[in-house]
Design an enzyme around this catalytic site. Structure first.
Site, PDB file in Angstrom:
ATOM      1  CB  CYS A 237      27.982   9.230 -83.063  1.00 42.48           C
ATOM      2  SG  CYS A 237      27.519  10.498 -81.870  1.00 42.48           S
TER       3      CYS A 237
ATOM      4  CG  HIS B 109      32.692   9.002 -81.384  1.00 46.11           C
ATOM      5  ND1 HIS B 109      32.509   9.532 -82.638  1.00 46.11           N
ATOM      6  CD2 HIS B 109      31.729   9.536 -80.608  1.00 46.11           C
ATOM      7  CE1 HIS B 109      31.482  10.356 -82.632  1.00 46.11           C
ATOM      8  NE2 HIS B 109      30.989  10.384 -81.410  1.00 46.11           N
TER       9      HIS B 109
ATOM     10  CD  GLU C 251      35.129   7.961 -84.568  1.00 44.09           C
ATOM     11  OE1 GLU C 251      34.636   6.854 -84.297  1.00 44.09           O
ATOM     12  OE2 GLU C 251      34.471   9.015 -84.498  1.00 44.09           O
TER      13      GLU C 251
ATOM     14  CG  ASP D 116      50.389  25.555 -72.905  1.00 44.33           C
ATOM     15  OD1 ASP D 116      49.303  24.992 -73.078  1.00 44.33           O
ATOM     16  OD2 ASP D 116      50.678  26.168 -71.868  1.00 44.33           O
TER      17      ASP D 116
ATOM     18  N   GLY E 251      43.377  31.564 -80.759  1.00 51.46           N
ATOM     19  CA  GLY E 251      43.098  32.440 -81.888  1.00 51.46           C
ATOM     20  C   GLY E 251      41.773  32.195 -82.573  1.00 51.46           C
TER      21      GLY E 251
ATOM     22  CG  ASP F  78      43.308  31.408 -69.733  1.00 52.84           C
ATOM     23  OD1 ASP F  78      44.104  30.465 -69.656  1.00 52.84           O
ATOM     24  OD2 ASP F  78      42.595  31.607 -70.732  1.00 52.84           O
TER      25      ASP F  78
ATOM     26  CG  ASN G 165      43.801  26.912 -68.268  1.00 53.18           C
ATOM     27  OD1 ASN G 165      44.332  25.824 -68.361  1.00 53.18           O
ATOM     28  ND2 ASN G 165      43.142  27.469 -69.284  1.00 53.18           N
TER      29      ASN G 165
END
Ligand code: 1PR
Length: 597
Positions: free
Chosen positions: A138, A243, A245, A286, A373, A444, A517
């Site tokens: 990259c 990439h 990997e 989730d 979070g 959402d 979503n």
């Protein structure tokens, strides 16, 4: 990975390169005039091309990690292939390496800055000029060129003629270029020999273009709006824009061939029919801590993840690391973890989640996204952690992208109110350091019916089927997870901002991708909300991932045929083993939609 914002040099490079011979075992003289660059005293340089690339077959590989970001995936892939890693600490370590991998991360200018200040740039040039075994990944490819426009112009190592420029999104191609694309092999490159007609994974906003001046270097190109350089090879010097990997089996074979040029790959990958950027199929997990304190994969119905029983337990659909590994084997193009634990506590205190990421990334070689979070936080002892620190820990633990939900709503609302980019939101901070391709915004929304388009200040659509009171229009209201709201509707509160408005603002603030979503469709198995996905994917020029509602293979072809979504994500049907990922891909291929196989 590339970054987007950093200090830049104001000069442009002016170099003339003359190659005395282009054959193996020849000596090539590079005459370079550097301006405003600490490398300017280096010319003329000699580039030696040796006959054999098989000088080292030891099990140690030297890794140049200059500390600008996450190279965990590269480390994991090297270890998975049975090699030990020796880290470069001084320029001498580069000169002494038998085999060197350079996974460039961060932004072009800051990478050059670090390399120059530490003396690594000079050592790298000498190493490459002496035709020692080298693999750049990259940014590790881009830095070999003369200069980059990324917040520049900024001078590069100047080994390959050409300027690294940004993709042009004006011609309808979404930037960043994210996903699995096809290569056009230009010349024998050995390390690409197992790829055949299969896709490899790209994620970048800048690219180098093939030209007459660099054609001796180019071993493959890729088309995304125009043809750009996907890999270079001269003698023992290789570099790839994609990439390896993160490119599954095919990518591992590229690394294996570089690490041991005599290896033929344990098994030849199946031939594919790759011709362009594939539509992605993403498996989403989730995860949350259940009432016993275990981190489990769960799945809601319209975001309610508790069983409708007397015990009202959190629905438990399996173990995160196991399921992610299974989806990788089944052909998922990416795996996403959304930690939906109600973070009343500090997310980095959530060690199980970090462990899940670490273990998953040891065996899963496609991109991993993690969300949940990500925001600024002050812990019980009054210590402040920025969202950047939270994200950095996720990246260090194996995430390739992070996903921001609630905090992006907050940032967008602030920006709409003040019209000021403070640079302080999680979105801005993280994309500045890790590049916008590493930052997903998860939206959402829920559908809200109205009688007419003037009833609300938000973008509305005319609905094909009228609402419960005969309404002909609807808007998509964003929701937000406050920390202390009661547990209704998954603890979500409707906000005064639409999905359309949010998507446009977060693109401006630095999001590289949108995970779209839909609360109404989540877990219903009745198909994606085509109206919503069309609305958003037409409004932004970054990739959009369609999510929520998949119940059958036909739902995937429908979303790709009727909208501009770049990827489709599903959870419940995969967890409940109702529809395997392979069936989704077989169906898409049958319908003429290109996917990675
Ligand atoms: O707000 O930054 O902490 O991020 C929280 C993240 O967790 C957000 O991305 C948000 O979408 C997600 N989230 C929060 N609560 C829930 C919940 O279910 N109670 N899950 C939740 C969101 C939606 C999708 C799901 C698709 C596909 N889940 O990710 O996987 O709808 O499902 P399906 O194929 O079964 O229909 P923050």
């Amino acid at each position: 990975m590339e970054g987007v914002a950093c200090a830049s040099f104001t000069s442009s490079a002016s170099k003339s390169l003359s190659f005395s011979s282009l054959s193996q075992s020849s000596i090539i003289t590079l005459r370079q005039n550097y301006h405003n660059n600490t490398l300017k005293s280096k010319s003329p340089r000699k580039l030696v091309i040796r006959a054999s690339s098989g000088s080292s077959s030891g099990s140690v590989v030297t890794l140049l990690d200059y500390g600008a970001g996450n190279v965990r995936s590269v480390r994991n892939a090297i270890r998975y292939l049975g090699y030990e890693i020796e880290d470069v600490r001084t320029p001498k370590d580069i000169l002494n390496a038998d085999r060197l991998i350079f996974p460039g991360v961060g932004a072009f200018a800051s990478a050059m800055d670090v390399l120059t200040k530490t003396g690594m740039a000079e050592a790298l040039c000498t190493y490459i000029e002496n035709d020692r075994p080298f693999l750049g990944i990259c940014l590790g490819l881009q830095l070999l060129f003369e200069s980059s426009e990324e917040n520049g112009p900024v001078n590069g190592l100047g080994l390959i003629p050409g300027v690294v420029g940004r993709f042009n999104s004006l011609n309808g191609f979404r930037v960043p270029h994210i996903g699995w694309n096809a290569l056009q092999i230009a010349k024998d490159s050995e390390i690409l020999d197992d790829i055949g007609d299969r896709h490899v994974y790209f994620v970048h906003s800048y690219r180098a273009m093939p030209s007459n001046d660099n054609k001796e270097w180019v071993s493959s190109t890729c088309n995304y709006g125009d043809d750009f350089i996907a890999s270079i090879r001269r003698g023992n010097v290789h570099a790839v824009q994609f990439h390896p990997e993160k490119s599954g089996d095919v990518g591992l074979s590229v690394l294996r061939r570089f690490l041991n040029p005599k290896s033929q790959g344990s098994k030849k990958p199946t031939q594919g029919k790759a011709s362009k950027l594939a539509k992605r199929v993403i498996a989403c997990l989730d995860v949350r801590t259940n009432d016993k304190g275990d981190l489990v994969v769960t799945k809601g119905d319209q975001y309610d993840v508790r069983e409708q029983t007397k015990e009202n337990e959190v629905r438990n659909l399996g173990k995160p690391v196991e399921l992610a590994g299974q989806y990788y084997k089944d052909g998922a193009d990416e795996v996403s973890f959304l930690n939906i634990t109600g973070f009343r506590d500090f997310p980095l205190g959530d060690l199980p989640m970090l462990q899940v990421l670490r273990h998953t990334s040891e065996n899963v070689f496609v991109p991993l996204t993690v969300g949940g979070g990500i925001r600024d936080f002050t812990d019980a002892n009054g210590r402040y952690y920025s969202s950047l620190e939270v994200a950095s820990e996720y990246f260090r633990s194996g995430a390739d992208k992070i996903s921001i939900g609630s905090d992006a709503v907050y940032a967008a609302e602030e920006y709409i109110k003040t019209k000021v980019k403070t640079g302080k939101s999680s979105l801005e901070q993280i994309s500045k350091v890790y590049g916008n391709q590493a930052v997903v915004v998860s939206i959402d929304p829920r559908r809200v019916y109205v009688q007419g388009p003037n009833d609300v200040q938000f973008k509305t659509i005319r609905v094909p089927k009228p609402g419960p009171n005969g309404e002909e229009y609807a808007w998509y209201q964003c929701t937000f997870k406050w920390l202390y709201v009661p547990k209704v509707n998954g603890g979500r509160e409707g906000r005064s901002i639409g999905a359309y408005e949010l998507a446009k603002v977060v693109e401006e603030l630095g999001a590289g991708e949108i995970l779209l979503n839909c609360i109404d469709c989540d877990g219903q198995g009745k198909g994606f909300d085509i109206d919503l996905i069309k609305l958003i994917s037409d409004a932004v020029s970054i990739p959009v991932i369609a999510s929520s509602g998949a119940g059958a293979v036909e739902h995937f072809s429908e979303v790709f045929m009727k909208t501009n979504a770049s990827a489709a994500l599903a959870a419940g049907i995969f967890h409940r083993k109702e529809v395997p990922i392979q069936s989704v891909k077989a169906h898409l291929l049958k319908e003429g939609i290109e996917v990675r196989i």
